[in-house]
Design an enzyme around this catalytic site. Sequence first.
Site, PDB file in Angstrom:
ATOM      1  N   LYS A   1       0.835  -1.203   0.000  1.00 30.29           N
ATOM      2  CA  LYS A   1       0.000   0.000   0.000  1.00 30.29           C
ATOM      3  C   LYS A   1       0.870   1.253   0.000  1.00 30.29           C
ATOM      4  O   LYS A   1       2.035   1.219   0.389  1.00 30.29           O
ATOM      5  CB  LYS A   1      -0.896   0.025   1.246  1.00 30.29           C
ATOM      6  CG  LYS A   1      -1.867  -1.130   1.347  1.00 30.29           C
ATOM      7  CD  LYS A   1      -2.812  -0.962   2.506  1.00 30.29           C
ATOM      8  CE  LYS A   1      -2.103  -0.957   3.841  1.00 30.29           C
ATOM      9  NZ  LYS A   1      -3.022  -0.806   4.978  1.00 30.29           N
TER      10      LYS A   1
ATOM     11  N   ARG B   1     -13.660  -1.285  10.736  1.00 33.10           N
ATOM     12  CA  ARG B   1     -13.245  -0.430   9.626  1.00 33.10           C
ATOM     13  C   ARG B   1     -13.991  -0.911   8.386  1.00 33.10           C
ATOM     14  O   ARG B   1     -14.984  -0.318   7.997  1.00 33.10           O
ATOM     15  CB  ARG B   1     -11.728  -0.486   9.443  1.00 33.10           C
ATOM     16  CG  ARG B   1     -11.190   0.466   8.384  1.00 33.10           C
ATOM     17  CD  ARG B   1      -9.665   0.528   8.423  1.00 33.10           C
ATOM     18  NE  ARG B   1      -9.034  -0.763   8.217  1.00 33.10           N
ATOM     19  CZ  ARG B   1      -7.711  -0.969   8.295  1.00 33.10           C
ATOM     20  NH1 ARG B   1      -6.890   0.038   8.595  1.00 33.10           N
ATOM     21  NH2 ARG B   1      -7.198  -2.164   8.088  1.00 33.10           N
TER      22      ARG B   1
ATOM     23  N   TYR C   1      12.214  31.193   9.449  1.00 37.49           N
ATOM     24  CA  TYR C   1      10.958  31.927   9.496  1.00 37.49           C
ATOM     25  C   TYR C   1      10.541  32.313  10.917  1.00 37.49           C
ATOM     26  O   TYR C   1      10.747  31.558  11.872  1.00 37.49           O
ATOM     27  CB  TYR C   1       9.834  31.082   8.882  1.00 37.49           C
ATOM     28  CG  TYR C   1       9.843  31.063   7.370  1.00 37.49           C
ATOM     29  CD1 TYR C   1       9.606  32.218   6.636  1.00 37.49           C
ATOM     30  CD2 TYR C   1      10.082  29.884   6.678  1.00 37.49           C
ATOM     31  CE1 TYR C   1       9.596  32.205   5.244  1.00 37.49           C
ATOM     32  CE2 TYR C   1      10.082  29.845   5.289  1.00 37.49           C
ATOM     33  CZ  TYR C   1       9.836  31.016   4.582  1.00 37.49           C
ATOM     34  OH  TYR C   1       9.843  30.992   3.209  1.00 37.49           O
TER      35      TYR C   1
ATOM     36  N   MET D   1       9.803  24.880   3.519  1.00 35.93           N
ATOM     37  CA  MET D   1       9.153  24.003   2.548  1.00 35.93           C
ATOM     38  C   MET D   1      10.158  23.112   1.829  1.00 35.93           C
ATOM     39  O   MET D   1       9.924  21.912   1.650  1.00 35.93           O
ATOM     40  CB  MET D   1       8.364  24.818   1.530  1.00 35.93           C
ATOM     41  CG  MET D   1       7.636  23.958   0.496  1.00 35.93           C
ATOM     42  SD  MET D   1       6.698  24.910  -0.710  1.00 35.93           S
ATOM     43  CE  MET D   1       5.397  25.577   0.337  1.00 35.93           C
TER      44      MET D   1
END
Length: 404
Positions: free
Chosen positions: A76, A171, A299, A348
């Site tokens: 997955k 689930r 920042y 970022m």
Amino acid sequence: FDDTAELLKKLDQFSFANENILIKGARKFNLEQVFDRLSVKVHQTILEINLESMRHNLTVFRSFLEQNTKLMMVLKASGYGSGSKELSRFLSYQRVDYIAVAYVDEGIELRKAGIETPIMVMNPEESGFASMIKYDLEPEIYSLEQLESFATYITNQVLPIHVKIETGMHRLGINEKNLEDLCQFLSTNSKLKVESVFSHLVGSDDAKLDSFSHEQVAKFIEAHQFITEKLGYQPDRHILNSSGISRFPNYQFEMVRLGIGLHGLTTDINLQERLQKVQTLKTRIAQIKQVAKGETVGYNRAYKATSTMTVGTINIGYADGLPRNAGNEQYSVLINGRSAKIVGNVCMDMSMIDITGIQTKVDDEVIIFGPQWPIERLAEVCGTIPYEILTRLSSRIHRIFTRE
């Protein structure tokens, strides 16, 4: 060169720039290693996946299994962030019996990559049923409504399905009260064959939940027996995940599912000593500068230097998957054998580290996590689990596969 190993040793002698390079040869020469080595020169941030360590881990888990127990590999989220196409090719060579993916698109991608191993789709959507049949994918069936919908796509061929039983996870799964209707529907649709019946343990890695795990298995066995009696044949059973394989080998039945354990990650202390970490996330220093006492870094001026310090900027940020809350001295990376704290807020695309007193230079390698710098440390600092760290690694991080 006599072999690929000799070429790799001397590859740094060549200088390539603005050129197209054709790499071609028989599969036995593993020439993808040459591609990976050349790609490293271009990408500053890479995730290195050690296939030999992965093979080792597969062998460890197989040691818990009986000779005839089948193995389903769970890939997955792009193989837990490592690349499902590449891992599925590797696992095909290791002769695994099944591959499991989360969504139809993931299964189609593997088929287009030439993977012939049977593939189970764990969360198939109705919009993808036609494509599943086209690409020979096998759906997890978790409700009567879903089963009835899938049956409308029946052709002249027999379609394999895998029935998920609800035993406590709440689930996806078919409840006990719906088993009669399930079997009645399957009995009137001979083109649907139940290849396996399975469920999922809630806390196979937690000894405090062992009694509940045993309860789940008991419910599962009862449901499987009911289905077998009604259908007149016995589908395979599987309920164990990675932790379950090592902790409850007596419940391995006909098949088990191995996922995160393949990557060397487990909470089983005894098993940790036997497994090897597979991934190494590394980047490089882009710039080094001196920061005076009282100046700030990053920042919002979130970090203030208490004395003159040396700061290195590294080519990784939260867009790459390095969590933002790893900044401001919460987490340290490894550079030239020394620990270096991340200072200021993670940006970022970049982050800053304190390299005061560390002998280093621009372009030196920086380890975010790896066998010698466990990913568990980063997960703990960020209040999460290693699974999340791995699956959030950006696709822009270049993946390379080694066999060392």
